[in-house]
Motif scaffolding. Structure first.
Motif, PDB file in Angstrom:
ATOM      1  N   PRO A  35     -12.884  -0.250   5.944  1.00 27.69           N
ATOM      2  CA  PRO A  35     -12.599   0.623   4.586  1.00 27.69           C
ATOM      3  C   PRO A  35     -10.976  -0.262   4.202  1.00 27.69           C
ATOM      4  O   PRO A  35     -10.128  -0.685   4.577  1.00 27.69           O
ATOM      5  CB  PRO A  35     -11.436   2.025   5.059  1.00 27.69           C
ATOM      6  N   SER A  36     -11.391   0.143   2.760  1.00 23.25           N
ATOM      7  CA  SER A  36     -10.196  -0.891   2.212  1.00 23.25           C
ATOM      8  C   SER A  36      -8.681  -0.198   2.977  1.00 23.25           C
ATOM      9  O   SER A  36      -8.153   0.928   2.452  1.00 23.25           O
ATOM     10  CB  SER A  36     -10.746  -0.808   0.908  1.00 23.25           C
ATOM     11  N   GLY A  37      -7.775  -1.709   2.726  1.00 21.23           N
ATOM     12  CA  GLY A  37      -6.642  -1.329   2.906  1.00 21.23           C
ATOM     13  C   GLY A  37      -6.751  -1.614   4.730  1.00 21.23           C
ATOM     14  O   GLY A  37      -5.534  -1.187   5.099  1.00 21.23           O
ATOM     15  N   CYS A  38      -7.466  -1.673   5.195  1.00 24.22           N
ATOM     16  CA  CYS A  38      -7.855  -0.976   7.040  1.00 24.22           C
ATOM     17  C   CYS A  38      -6.678  -2.461   7.042  1.00 24.22           C
ATOM     18  O   CYS A  38      -6.377  -2.263   8.327  1.00 24.22           O
ATOM     19  CB  CYS A  38      -8.223  -1.312   6.794  1.00 24.22           C
ATOM     20  N   GLY A  39      -6.931  -3.488   7.079  1.00 24.48           N
ATOM     21  CA  GLY A  39      -6.052  -4.406   7.490  1.00 24.48           C
ATOM     22  C   GLY A  39      -6.914  -5.802   7.682  1.00 24.48           C
ATOM     23  O   GLY A  39      -6.336  -6.774   8.585  1.00 24.48           O
ATOM     24  N   LYS A  40      -8.268  -6.216   6.893  1.00 27.72           N
ATOM     25  CA  LYS A  40      -9.224  -6.972   7.221  1.00 27.72           C
ATOM     26  C   LYS A  40      -8.163  -8.500   6.453  1.00 27.72           C
ATOM     27  O   LYS A  40      -8.937  -9.027   7.127  1.00 27.72           O
ATOM     28  CB  LYS A  40     -10.401  -7.382   6.300  1.00 27.72           C
ATOM     29  N   SER A  41      -7.507  -8.584   5.545  1.00 29.90           N
ATOM     30  CA  SER A  41      -7.093  -9.990   5.130  1.00 29.90           C
ATOM     31  C   SER A  41      -5.481  -9.962   6.214  1.00 29.90           C
ATOM     32  O   SER A  41      -5.649 -11.609   5.947  1.00 29.90           O
ATOM     33  CB  SER A  41      -6.686  -9.805   3.401  1.00 29.90           C
ATOM     34  N   THR A  42      -5.388  -9.320   6.399  1.00 25.28           N
ATOM     35  CA  THR A  42      -4.277  -9.365   7.028  1.00 25.28           C
ATOM     36  C   THR A  42      -4.583 -10.020   7.845  1.00 25.28           C
ATOM     37  O   THR A  42      -3.783 -10.832   8.277  1.00 25.28           O
ATOM     38  CB  THR A  42      -3.622  -8.025   7.619  1.00 25.28           C
ATOM     39  N   LEU A  43      -5.391  -9.195   8.404  1.00 23.64           N
ATOM     40  CA  LEU A  43      -5.752 -10.457  10.129  1.00 23.64           C
ATOM     41  C   LEU A  43      -6.297 -12.247   9.993  1.00 23.64           C
ATOM     42  O   LEU A  43      -5.975 -12.915  10.404  1.00 23.64           O
ATOM     43  CB  LEU A  43      -6.995  -9.503  11.034  1.00 23.64           C
TER      44      LEU A  43
ATOM     45  N   PRO B  72      -9.662 -17.734   0.885  1.00 23.95           N
ATOM     46  CA  PRO B  72      -8.689 -16.198   0.588  1.00 23.95           C
ATOM     47  C   PRO B  72      -9.240 -15.194  -0.282  1.00 23.95           C
ATOM     48  O   PRO B  72     -10.309 -15.129  -0.532  1.00 23.95           O
ATOM     49  CB  PRO B  72      -7.652 -15.781   0.023  1.00 23.95           C
ATOM     50  N   GLN B  73      -8.913 -14.098   0.150  1.00 22.06           N
ATOM     51  CA  GLN B  73      -9.892 -12.718  -1.458  1.00 22.06           C
ATOM     52  C   GLN B  73      -9.262 -13.679  -2.465  1.00 22.06           C
ATOM     53  O   GLN B  73     -10.460 -13.711  -3.676  1.00 22.06           O
ATOM     54  CB  GLN B  73      -9.024 -12.151  -0.926  1.00 22.06           C
ATOM     55  N   ASN B  74      -7.941 -13.805  -2.813  1.00 24.93           N
ATOM     56  CA  ASN B  74      -7.581 -13.931  -3.862  1.00 24.93           C
ATOM     57  C   ASN B  74      -8.206 -15.894  -4.485  1.00 24.93           C
ATOM     58  O   ASN B  74      -7.568 -15.933  -5.561  1.00 24.93           O
ATOM     59  CB  ASN B  74      -5.866 -14.190  -4.767  1.00 24.93           C
TER      60      ASN B  74
ATOM     61  N   ASN C 203       1.872  -6.334  -5.353  1.00 22.74           N
ATOM     62  CA  ASN C 203       1.844  -7.463  -4.687  1.00 22.74           C
ATOM     63  C   ASN C 203       2.079  -6.814  -3.430  1.00 22.74           C
ATOM     64  O   ASN C 203       2.562  -7.803  -2.086  1.00 22.74           O
ATOM     65  CB  ASN C 203       3.655  -8.915  -4.829  1.00 22.74           C
ATOM     66  N   GLU C 204       2.566  -5.630  -2.595  1.00 24.40           N
ATOM     67  CA  GLU C 204       2.137  -5.159  -1.012  1.00 24.40           C
ATOM     68  C   GLU C 204       0.680  -4.612  -1.325  1.00 24.40           C
ATOM     69  O   GLU C 204       0.629  -3.815  -0.431  1.00 24.40           O
ATOM     70  CB  GLU C 204       3.141  -4.070  -1.048  1.00 24.40           C
ATOM     71  N   LEU C 205      -0.122  -4.906  -2.290  1.00 26.96           N
ATOM     72  CA  LEU C 205      -1.181  -4.019  -1.986  1.00 26.96           C
ATOM     73  C   LEU C 205      -2.269  -5.141  -1.425  1.00 26.96           C
ATOM     74  O   LEU C 205      -2.114  -6.027  -2.293  1.00 26.96           O
ATOM     75  CB  LEU C 205      -1.365  -3.253  -3.802  1.00 26.96           C
ATOM     76  N   SER C 206      -3.532  -4.326  -0.651  1.00 28.05           N
ATOM     77  CA  SER C 206      -5.340  -4.820  -0.161  1.00 28.05           C
ATOM     78  C   SER C 206      -5.312  -4.771  -1.855  1.00 28.05           C
ATOM     79  O   SER C 206      -5.531  -4.608  -2.691  1.00 28.05           O
ATOM     80  CB  SER C 206      -5.382  -3.941   0.182  1.00 28.05           C
ATOM     81  N   GLY C 207      -6.149  -5.923  -1.437  1.00 28.23           N
ATOM     82  CA  GLY C 207      -7.478  -5.908  -3.179  1.00 28.23           C
ATOM     83  C   GLY C 207      -7.682  -5.245  -3.986  1.00 28.23           C
ATOM     84  O   GLY C 207      -8.016  -4.865  -4.860  1.00 28.23           O
ATOM     85  N   GLY C 208      -8.102  -4.178  -2.765  1.00 23.40           N
ATOM     86  CA  GLY C 208      -9.006  -3.039  -3.115  1.00 23.40           C
ATOM     87  C   GLY C 208      -8.115  -1.832  -3.266  1.00 23.40           C
ATOM     88  O   GLY C 208      -8.546  -1.362  -3.990  1.00 23.40           O
ATOM     89  N   GLN C 209      -6.775  -1.958  -3.104  1.00 24.37           N
ATOM     90  CA  GLN C 209      -5.741  -1.073  -3.630  1.00 24.37           C
ATOM     91  C   GLN C 209      -5.638  -1.011  -4.803  1.00 24.37           C
ATOM     92  O   GLN C 209      -5.239  -0.391  -5.770  1.00 24.37           O
ATOM     93  CB  GLN C 209      -4.967  -0.913  -2.896  1.00 24.37           C
ATOM     94  N   LEU C 210      -5.870  -2.905  -5.606  1.00 26.19           N
ATOM     95  CA  LEU C 210      -4.902  -3.403  -6.865  1.00 26.19           C
ATOM     96  C   LEU C 210      -6.768  -2.788  -7.615  1.00 26.19           C
ATOM     97  O   LEU C 210      -6.346  -1.751  -8.591  1.00 26.19           O
ATOM     98  CB  LEU C 210      -5.058  -4.441  -6.536  1.00 26.19           C
TER      99      LEU C 210
HETATM  100  N1  LIG Z   1       2.812  -8.320   1.335  1.00 23.01           N
HETATM  101  C1  LIG Z   1       2.227  -6.951   1.586  1.00 23.01           C
HETATM  102  N2  LIG Z   1       3.976  -6.325   1.946  1.00 23.01           N
HETATM  103  C2  LIG Z   1       3.150  -5.180   2.462  1.00 23.01           C
HETATM  104  N3  LIG Z   1       2.028  -4.492   2.590  1.00 23.01           N
HETATM  105  C3  LIG Z   1       0.858  -5.031   2.242  1.00 23.01           C
HETATM  106  C4  LIG Z   1       1.195  -6.524   2.600  1.00 23.01           C
HETATM  107  N4  LIG Z   1      -0.453  -6.558   1.424  1.00 23.01           N
HETATM  108  C5  LIG Z   1      -0.783  -6.046   2.068  1.00 23.01           C
HETATM  109  N5  LIG Z   1       0.035  -4.326   2.627  1.00 23.01           N
HETATM  110  C6  LIG Z   1      -0.415  -3.117   3.197  1.00 23.01           C
HETATM  111  O1  LIG Z   1      -0.823  -3.191   4.587  1.00 23.01           O
HETATM  112  C7  LIG Z   1      -2.474  -3.023   4.456  1.00 23.01           C
HETATM  113  C8  LIG Z   1      -3.596  -4.083   5.126  1.00 23.01           C
HETATM  114  O2  LIG Z   1      -3.885  -5.002   4.050  1.00 23.01           O
HETATM  115  P1  LIG Z   1      -4.937  -5.918   3.704  1.00 23.01           P
HETATM  116  O3  LIG Z   1      -4.876  -6.587   2.299  1.00 23.01           O
HETATM  117  O4  LIG Z   1      -4.897  -6.652   5.276  1.00 23.01           O
HETATM  118  O5  LIG Z   1      -6.728  -4.747   3.366  1.00 23.01           O
HETATM  119  P2  LIG Z   1      -7.582  -5.674   3.824  1.00 23.01           P
HETATM  120  O6  LIG Z   1      -7.929  -4.844   5.082  1.00 23.01           O
HETATM  121  O7  LIG Z   1      -8.234  -6.811   2.616  1.00 23.01           O
HETATM  122  O8  LIG Z   1      -8.419  -4.343   2.219  1.00 23.01           O
HETATM  123  P3  LIG Z   1      -9.978  -4.930   1.246  1.00 23.01           P
HETATM  124  O9  LIG Z   1     -10.487  -4.583   1.659  1.00 23.01           O
HETATM  125  O10 LIG Z   1      -8.482  -3.768   0.265  1.00 23.01           O
HETATM  126  O11 LIG Z   1      -8.834  -5.834   1.232  1.00 23.01           O
HETATM  127  C9  LIG Z   1      -2.808  -2.328   3.025  1.00 23.01           C
HETATM  128  O12 LIG Z   1      -2.054  -0.995   3.919  1.00 23.01           O
HETATM  129  C10 LIG Z   1      -1.461  -2.993   1.858  1.00 23.01           C
HETATM  130  O13 LIG Z   1      -1.325  -2.060   1.669  1.00 23.01           O
END
Ligand SMILES: Nc1ncnc2c1ncn2[C@@H]1O[C@H](COP(=O)(O)OP(=O)(O)OP(=O)(O)O)[C@@H](O)[C@H]1O
Ligand SMILES: Nc1ncnc2c1ncn2[C@@H]1O[C@H](COP(=O)(O)OP(=O)(O)OP(=O)(O)O)[C@@H](O)[C@H]1O
Ligand SMILES: [Mg+2]
Ligand SMILES: [Mg+2]
Lengths: 259, 322, 245, 245, 259
Positions: free
Chosen positions: E39-47, E84-86, A136-143
């Motif tokens: 790139p995957s995990g860069c923070g797009k979903s976070t934004l 959302p992504q999910n 649950n700490e990972l992004s979709g692509g990381q999963l």
């Molecule tokens: N709930 C969380 N708690 C801690 N760290 C998190 C959490 N969600 C995401 N992260 C970390 O924050 C970073 C950015 O995550 P994010 O989901 O924004 O990536 P993303 O750009 O959407 O990637 P993807 O293309 O794989 O979906 C990742 O390194 C991830 O490991």
């Protein structure tokens, strides 16, 4: 060799039975890679789950022979590597624990060998930094990359991949595809790859098939001469792409519903 | 054998030890023990903490149990139902109970016999602010009692003695006596029929004394054993009553100050009452009078607690008869 | 810190209640605490140890029986057919009314006490284990089945971690029940235990000691509760991660 | 069907126990059922109704207090600081020992009975509501927050449906506790109710009637349990779908 | 107009703070469509989650003005459509209930109008048959299409889409893209689209940007002349694709890690 014979799968729900796959039969030689395309909701994931043993079939048989192990196909007998569509990582285990779980359950875990192998895989997939994180700490692509690492680490006889690269950016996806090809060439697992990308299917499947929107049957199947070739400038390649795209269009719905 | 220490009521160490010599002087009948001194007969008696218990505790305190080669285990219960459950389960040889209790045992085909009497009074009191000053005022007032017990029976007897019907007071069921005391003290209820030490406590508090069981010649508390135990350990039971009589003699003859701490601890008087406690003379153990038992049977059978065919002979057992 | 806060707030409520009413049933909390020292010599520690031993045995046996029974009930259709009606039928039976039987079979010492306690708690454990297993997301099983995991491996890797948070909740609830029942089972056949201590003080109308007993039970219970919370925090690490919302 | 099965299996166990032991504590089940008819005229229905009313009131009040308190505790950091220690401190207090206070403040009628019942149950409800909210997957909130939903809308659309299965479990467990406590609170100040009925029979060592009372409670409890299960099936429809695994 | 100013977002976890977005600032005019690659995990979903109000920012401001509503950006003030992504469907509501939920919460639900509109949308997305199903009975693509319908039904001022078409087959995806373009042209919501497909970004974003692998900053931003044009045979189109692909490659990892 994988032999699916007269397979039918229903979902039972209160509103009644929902037959998804009806009387599906096909065969796959040992060590071949089958790419399945099909409209959304046609039953691809259902087929993958049934092959993985997590969904009971209504009727029909699934038989598999590899390394002289007998049929019928069963997760207990055969080594099945699965990348589910939702990645299927257990939330209470770290990525590392998730990756090692199948090995530990199969009692095939060798500390040295697999630690090394996992390191190699996670380097190739760029997930070294998240091995000790929880899902649950990972992004979709990381999963998704974690699920790929888990499946490849097992060195399976039957590799089932349900849209394994869908959440990856183009660079990472290209790397992951290369990784798959290397793994496949080295271990020669019998592979079924579900994908929505026609290019991906042409690149990674030496057999291509398209599933029907209704009834879950295979309505088109063909050997793929472009297997493993990136952007061939063959004119036939574009034709092949076009044919596959046409196969995906179902009668009822087409561009004309856009009104 | 090891755990009897935890269940025997031991006097606290700072209490003055009653002299054993004093007790021995009263011994008239030396026990005719046939068993070897090492094999003491175990007698397990279930009781609720109350005034009747004093002589039994003194048997252990004065060393009379050893003298009669008895291992007297006194099990204290906080509820009569638990005591009955243990008794029926064979965990006890005898109990301190009352006429009504024995009627109920007999009705349940559990052959329990009255083997002796015990002494304890039940005092009818009225709350300080209830406005009741004499028996004449109690008609229609509320009283907290337990149902189908000697309290219930005693109340009816006192009412009858004062020419009132059983339903001339409003009976409220409150199983625990301390709760009845509290209701009385807080004017939630008008009357109480209380044993010691609760009677003393509320009387000290200003409650009004209206009468008591002993006033009307009623002594409903008894000790009882199962027929099975009486057959198997008849000598031990008889010795117990000999010891009881010796303890009673000691209590009646000795000033309370030398064993007041034991009394306070056994009966549960509040520490503040030290020095004010008076002990009525105890009676020697004997069988209860026939009329009393038959009157209790009549009452119990009317309440459908036992059959009216129950006789005095079925209810009692003379330990000296063999 | 939390402890002090809870302690003070309870006592404040108590003090207000004392000031508003005027009965010995609610004594002055200050007087109660003054008497604490005097009473400590009443072998309070022994009372506590006796009660803890009974609670510990009761909880442990209930978990040992209840968790497997709940799992069986949730997964095995056959076990469900047999056990479901049996459990639903026995659960509402007031267990304290079975005291005569318990005494008959196990005597009036710790045997019957622990059995009554187990009878009260074990059904709660069974029901909540069964219910929480039924609430597990079905997709959790998909991957593990593909690895060829047997039933034991599935229970170990999926079922137990998934129900752990609810199991700990159930443990908290059971702990509360165990303390309540202590109060019943220590009313007979013993002169040690916090339940006995309170009942004894109550029957002597010694409200000061009674409240000392109640406070002691509350403090012990509080400490056990906090330990369970700490345990939850340690074991269910994963559910505390990524919870920035 | 299920009912008959459970009923028969319990009775079988009982019959075997009767045949193995020989004491009035375990009477012959057949004799008990024979006496049923005779006893039914004892206003059994009235006893049942009285008890049901008390259980109903106790459960309803506990839910009305416990669910909002649990939600508050789980979501509000400030409420948590104040309530958490208070609750953890009061939970282990043996509520039955508060009977004298309850009686003095609320009398001996249904007031004090329901209050004691609520005191026992409400903590279980609070703790399990709080715990189950903490176990909700955090991603559940993501979408609803983007709609601009206020706290009430979030509670209504996310929290309550998410904890509903566990709330029903908690209801089952509380029902069991309510029945047990019935047995305590109907011992005073009333001559109606199943608890009174059993206690009265027990004090008269009339084990036949006592077992009749116990069986009646068990049947009623069973019916209530099955109703809760049916309710769960109706309300939590979504969790019973897609469960082909 | 959307103004992000000095935005920082951290994830707090036991292992310590994980800073994902550090001091991000950018602006987006009203009615524009920004496609974000990264790139995957860069923070797009976070934004996206931060903009949607479901993730608290460490520092910085997000302001939004549309239809004269004031800033700062808040889901209570502004109508935010989120995919959302999910997918984020509530499991205890049917697809239909899920789609209507935002409207009901905003008290903007008009039975007739929205029933009709939902019917139109679900026909276009081919989800008429699953409107009364619960999310756990759906396939991945069906879930995604339901989430799309829900977002479009709301007629949002700010539309946030996190890889909205990733689980769709090529035909359905093409249809969904067309649907988006029509919705966008008609309602002109300010849009942020996260995607991994460079083609999709070029087709659906009139501004393109690429996020950095570390620090969550925007390292490349450009107006897109090919917006809304399918397969333009412009030679520059291929160059533009190539540039975007190059931007996605991060220094540390490239094709060379494939050993
Ligand atoms: N709930 C969380 N708690 C801690 N760290 C998190 C959490 N969600 C995401 N992260 C970390 O924050 C970073 C950015 O995550 P994010 O989901 O924004 O990536 P993303 O750009 O959407 O990637 P993807 O293309 O794989 O979906 C990742 O390194 C991830 O490991
Ligand atoms: N658990 C379930 N219960 C009932 N019906 C289901 C369930 N899972 C899937 N379905 C239905 O079965 C059909 C096939 O689903 P499946 O997941 O196999 O599709 P898919 O081919 O994988 O689609 P996608 O490409 O969208 O992932 C769909 O119509 C779906 O609604
Ligand atoms: Mg799928
Ligand atoms: Mg993402």
């Amino acid at each position: 060799m994988l032999i699916i014979n007269d397979l039918s799968i229903h979902y039972k729900s209160k509103q009644g039975d929902n037959p998804v796959i009806c009387h599906l039969s096909f065969q796959l030689q040992e060590g071949e890679s089958l790419a399945i395309l099909g409209p959304s909701g046609c039953g691809k994931s259902t087929l993958i789950n049934a092959l993985a043993g997590s969904l009971a079939a209504e009727s029909g048989t699934m038989e598999f022979a590899a390394r002289d192990q007998g049929y019928p196909l069963s997760p207990k007998q055969h080594k099945i590597g699965l990348i589910p569509q939702n990645c299927g990582l257990l939330p209470w285990k770290t990525v590392r624990e998730n990756c090692l779980l199948p090995l530990k359950i199969r009692k095939e875990y060798h500390k040295n060998k697999h630690t090394q192998e996992l390191n190699r895989l996670s380097k190739a997939l760029n997930i070294q930094d998240i091995l000790n994180k929880y899902p649950n700490e990972l992004s979709g692509g990381q999963l998704q990359r974690s699920a790929i690492a888990r499946a490849f680490l097992l060195e399976p006889d039957l590799l089932l991949m349900d849209e394994p690269f869908s959440a990856l950016d183009e660079i990472t996806r290209a790397e992951a595809r290369e990784l798959f090809l290397r793994v496949w060439k080295y271990q020669k697992p019998t592979t079924i790859l579900v994908t929505h990308s026609i290019e991906e299917a042409l690149y990674l499947g030496n057999i291509l098939s398209v599933m029907d929107a209704q009834g879950g049957n295979i309505k088109y199947q063909k050997n793929n001469p472009y297997f493993g070739q990136l952007y061939p400038d063959h004119a036939d390649y574009l034709t092949a792409k076009q044919i596959l795209r046409q196969q995906l269009v179902t009668k009822e719905e087409g561009m004309d519903t856009f009104e | 054998k090891a755990d009897n220490k935890s269940t025997n009521t031991n006097a606290s160490t700072n209490a003055p030890k009653p002299s054993k010599e004093a007790a021995s002087e009263n011994v008239t009948n030396a026990p005719e023990t046939t068993a070897a001194p090492s094999a003491k007969t175990v007698l397990r008696i279930g009781m609720m903490s109350s005034y009747d218990v004093i002589p039994y505790v003194m048997i252990n305190e004065l060393g009379l149990a050893d003298k009669y080669n008895l291992d007297l285990q006194l099990e204290v219960f906080t509820s009569a139902k638990d005591r009955d459950a243990a008794f029926l389960a064979g965990e006890l040889d005898g109990v301190l109970t009352d006429y009504i209790g024995v009627c109920i045992y007999q009705n349940a085909d559990f052959d329990v016999k009255i083997t002796g009497i015990t002494d304890g009074d039940y005092v009818l009191v009225a709350g300080k602010s209830s406005g009741i000053t004499s028996m004449n005022d109690i008609k229609g007032k509320s009283i907290a009692i337990s149902q189908n017990t000697l309290i219930d029976y005693t109340l009816d007897q006192i009412l009858a003695k004062n020419s009132m019907e059983s339903d001339s007071v409003v009976k409220e069921i409150v199983p625990r006596i301390p709760d009845r005391v509290e209701l009385l003290r807080n004017n939630k209820i008008d009357l109480g029929l209380l044993p010691e030490p609760f009677a003393s406590i509320v009387l000290n508090d200003g409650a009004v004394y209206l009468g008591s069981a002993n006033d009307i010649g009623l002594y409903p508390a008894v000790s009882a054993f199962t027929k099975k135990v009486l057959d198997e350990k008849s000598e031990a039971v008889r010795d117990l009553y000999l010891a009881y009589n010796e303890a009673v003699a000691y209590i009646n003859k000795t000033d309370i100050s030398s064993y007041e701490d034991i009394v306070i601890k056994t009966v549960g008087y509040p520490e503040e009452m030290k020095g004010q406690i008076t002990i009525e003379p105890f009676r020697e153990s004997k069988l209860p009078p026939r009329e009393d038992v038959e009157s209790a049977i009549a009452w119990a059978s009317k309440k459908e607690l036992c059959s009216s065919d129950l006789t005095y002979e079925q209810m009692v057992y003379d330990v000296y008869s063999k | 810190m939390i402890f002090v806060q809870g302690f003070l707030s309870i006592n404040l409520i108590w003090l207000i209640a004392f000031l508003l009413t005027d009965t010995p049933v609610i004594p002055n909390p200050l007087r109660v605490y003054q008497s604490f020292a005097i009473v400590l010599k009443d072998h309070m520690l022994i009372h506590i140890l006796y009660s803890l031993r009974r609670i510990g045995a009761g909880l442990a046996i209930s978990l040992i029986i209840g968790v497997p029974a709940g799992i069986l009930l949730a997964y095995s259709r056959r076990a469900n057919r047999i056990l479901y009606p049996l459990i639903y039928f026995s659960y509402p039976i007031p267990k304290t009314a079975l005291l005569p039987i318990a005494m008959l079979l196990l005597g009036m010492r710790d045997g019957s006490k622990v059995v009554i306690m187990v009878l009260v708690i074990v059904f709660q454990v069974i029901v909540s284990v069964r219910d929480s297993i039924q609430a597990i997301d079905k997709t959790m099983y998909q991957f593990i089945k593909s690895t060829g995991a047997g039933n034991l491996a599935i229970i170990r890797h999926v079922t137990l971690p998934a129900i752990l948070p609810q199991l700990l909740t159930s443990l908290r609830v059971s702990l509360g029940a165990a303390v309540s029942i202590l109060f019943f089972v220590e009313g007979y056949g013993t002169t040690y235990g916090m339940g006995y201590y309170i009942l004894d003080a109550w029957s002597r109308i010694n409200y000061i000691e009674m409240y000392i007993g109640i406070i002691t039970i509350a403090v012990i219970g509080f400490l056990l509760f906090v330990s369970i919370d700490y345990l939850a925090y340690r074991i269910c690490k994963w559910s505390y991660t990524g919870s920035s919302l």
